[in-house]
Structure formats: C-alpha cells, structure tokens
Design a protein around this motif. Sequence first.
Motif, mmCIF file in Angstrom:
data_model
loop_
_atom_site.group_PDB
_atom_site.id
_atom_site.type_symbol
_atom_site.label_atom_id
_atom_site.label_comp_id
_atom_site.label_asym_id
_atom_site.label_seq_id
_atom_site.Cartn_x
_atom_site.Cartn_y
_atom_site.Cartn_z
ATOM 1 N N ASP A 93 129.210 36.793 69.627
ATOM 2 C CA ASP A 93 130.547 36.202 69.503
ATOM 3 C C ASP A 93 130.649 34.905 70.302
ATOM 4 O OD1 ASP A 93 131.346 38.259 67.870
ATOM 5 O OD2 ASP A 93 132.448 39.348 69.421
ATOM 6 N N LEU A 94 130.011 34.896 71.489
ATOM 7 C CA LEU A 94 130.045 33.696 72.320
ATOM 8 C C LEU A 94 129.293 32.552 71.640
ATOM 9 C CD1 LEU A 94 130.851 32.277 74.918
ATOM 10 C CD2 LEU A 94 128.789 33.202 76.004
ATOM 11 N N ARG A 95 128.163 32.874 71.027
ATOM 12 C CA ARG A 95 127.430 31.852 70.280
ATOM 13 C C ARG A 95 128.309 31.255 69.172
ATOM 14 N NH1 ARG A 95 123.644 32.602 66.172
ATOM 15 N NH2 ARG A 95 125.254 34.018 65.366
ATOM 16 N N ASP A 96 129.011 32.137 68.458
ATOM 17 C CA ASP A 96 129.877 31.671 67.383
ATOM 18 C C ASP A 96 131.025 30.811 67.925
ATOM 19 O OD1 ASP A 96 128.260 33.103 65.700
ATOM 20 O OD2 ASP A 96 129.638 34.798 65.488
ATOM 21 N N THR A 101 123.242 27.895 71.878
ATOM 22 C CA THR A 101 122.305 29.010 72.026
ATOM 23 C C THR A 101 122.702 29.874 73.213
ATOM 24 O OG1 THR A 101 120.484 27.763 71.047
ATOM 25 C CG2 THR A 101 119.896 29.623 72.462
ATOM 26 N N VAL A 102 122.748 31.191 72.992
ATOM 27 C CA VAL A 102 123.142 32.153 74.019
ATOM 28 C C VAL A 102 122.061 33.218 74.109
ATOM 29 C CG1 VAL A 102 124.915 33.787 74.750
ATOM 30 C CG2 VAL A 102 125.578 31.723 73.504
ATOM 31 N N GLU A 119 120.488 31.875 68.425
ATOM 32 C CA GLU A 119 120.283 30.432 68.342
ATOM 33 C C GLU A 119 121.572 29.713 67.975
ATOM 34 O OE1 GLU A 119 117.416 27.589 65.669
ATOM 35 O OE2 GLU A 119 116.561 29.455 66.461
ATOM 36 N N GLY A 120 121.766 28.532 68.579
ATOM 37 C CA GLY A 120 122.952 27.727 68.299
ATOM 38 C C GLY A 120 123.040 27.302 66.842
ATOM 39 N N VAL A 220 123.911 30.219 78.539
ATOM 40 C CA VAL A 220 124.165 29.321 77.419
ATOM 41 C C VAL A 220 123.250 28.116 77.605
ATOM 42 C CG1 VAL A 220 125.824 27.852 76.223
ATOM 43 C CG2 VAL A 220 126.575 30.025 77.207
ATOM 44 N N SER A 221 122.575 27.712 76.551
ATOM 45 C CA SER A 221 121.681 26.561 76.607
ATOM 46 C C SER A 221 122.063 25.561 75.518
ATOM 47 C CB SER A 221 120.228 27.011 76.411
ATOM 48 O OG SER A 221 119.353 25.901 76.367
#
Length: 265
Positions: A93-96, A101-102, A119-120, A220-221
């Motif tokens: 959910d955080l990636r979305d 990228t998380v 992946e982001g 997070v990257s």
Amino acid sequence: MDKSKVNSVKKALAILELFTVNEPQLSVSEISERMDMPRPTISRLVNTLVGEGYLKRIPASRNYSLGMKVFHLSTVITNTMTQTKIAAPLLRDLRDKLGETVYLDVLDGCERVCVLSFEGIHLLRTVVPLGQRSYLYAGADAKVMLAYQPEDKLNDLISSIGLKSLTQNTITDPEALQRELIKIRQNGYAISAAECTPGSVAVSCPLLDQNNQVTSSISVSFPEVRLTQKLVDRCIKELRSIAILISKQMGVSEKMIELTWGDAC
C-alpha cells in the motif's frame, strides 16, 4: 576453511537433520548406524554439538535431542516469516501511495538481506531485488539495524566488517560511523544518499521483534534526482507509522515502542 573442517561441518549438519518430529531423540549408536560412521567419530561430533548448544543430553538416558540453539534459530525464522506476512500488505500500500520502491531487510550476521520488495511505479526508479545483500555500514536500511545492536556486538561488527569505500559518500571512518549511529538512534530513522549505489536515496526505520530487538528494517528507496525534504519527511512519517503498527502486531511492549519512536507514537 580447509577441506577437513568443511567435511566436519557437513557431518554435524547431517546429524542435526536426523532428528524429526517422529524421532526427537537419538542415541550415539543410532546416529552412528544411520550416518554409517564409526561411533568414536560420531561421539566427538555429538559432544561438540552439545557444547555449542545445538544438541542436549537427555537426563537418565544415553539419548540426545535438539538443543536451544536450534530453537533460537527456528524462532528467528518464524519471526521473520511473521513479520514479512504482516508487513507485505502495508508495504504494498505504501508503494502504491508513494510510487517509490519499498522493501524489508533482515539482519544476517554482518549483512542485511532483502526479503520483501515492491518495485516503484515510476519510469525512473530504484530496484532492490529479493536476496540482495550488503554490509551494515553503508545505506540507511543497513545502518538503521546496525545502530540498534548492543554496544559489544556493534563494536565487533564494525571491527570485523572493515569499512571499505563503495561510493564517494560511503562512511569509512569508524568514529564518523559511530556518530552517525548515535544520530540514528536519537531520531528513530536513517537517511542515506548514494552510500551504496550512486544516484540512489533510502529512508529507513527499524522494526522491533517480539524480543524487543531490532533484527529488521523497512525502507523507501528512490532516485537522487527526486530527493526533496518534503518527500523525505513523508517517507519518515509513513515508515514510522507502519513500523509501529508491525511492532505492535508482533507483541512488542508499548514501553519499547515509545523508547524507539518517541513522539511518533
């Protein structure tokens, strides 16, 4: 390690694999027969495993069973699996939400290992593949775990790793690294820019396990070209919130959560 030592390790592992749910106890004779090896050799290996805590002698018998060291290792694996299961939907959910990228890392000796990665979605993005390893002194994801290790273990890790330069931003001075780790503990998060990989930024928070120890981290990257204070602040806020939620579901005490994240709770 010479060939004889490697063979001894293989034999010791083979002994441990003989123990099953149906046969939790075995004698030296039984182990010797199943390994097709002389009893004196098996006896020496068993005594070594007992001394290291991987086997234990059953009182009032000649049998042995798996020791607490094996239980500890299985607990680590179970803990990692549980953390990963809890973290997966939250990190997805955080990636979305962020589009970056998380991922989740776990501590493995002197290294961090990626065990969960989303992946982001941007065309220009960073990639953190499953199974990726790196030493603990470079990168936010690694340093945030290193920062929370007991002092004696921390010093041993730093001295044994050797601080080699990976990029021009890698911290290679032990005193500078110690200052950085103190800052991370005070803040409850870590940030790095191009310490491991040129052009890559990471923001990371520690995760507490059921023993109130930091053995993993979430991060997070994103590419350095998108680095802004607004994005960093948002990453910190989101990661802290998820880290606290995961830690609570892992049974971490409120006191330890407050000590780790302070006002963020």
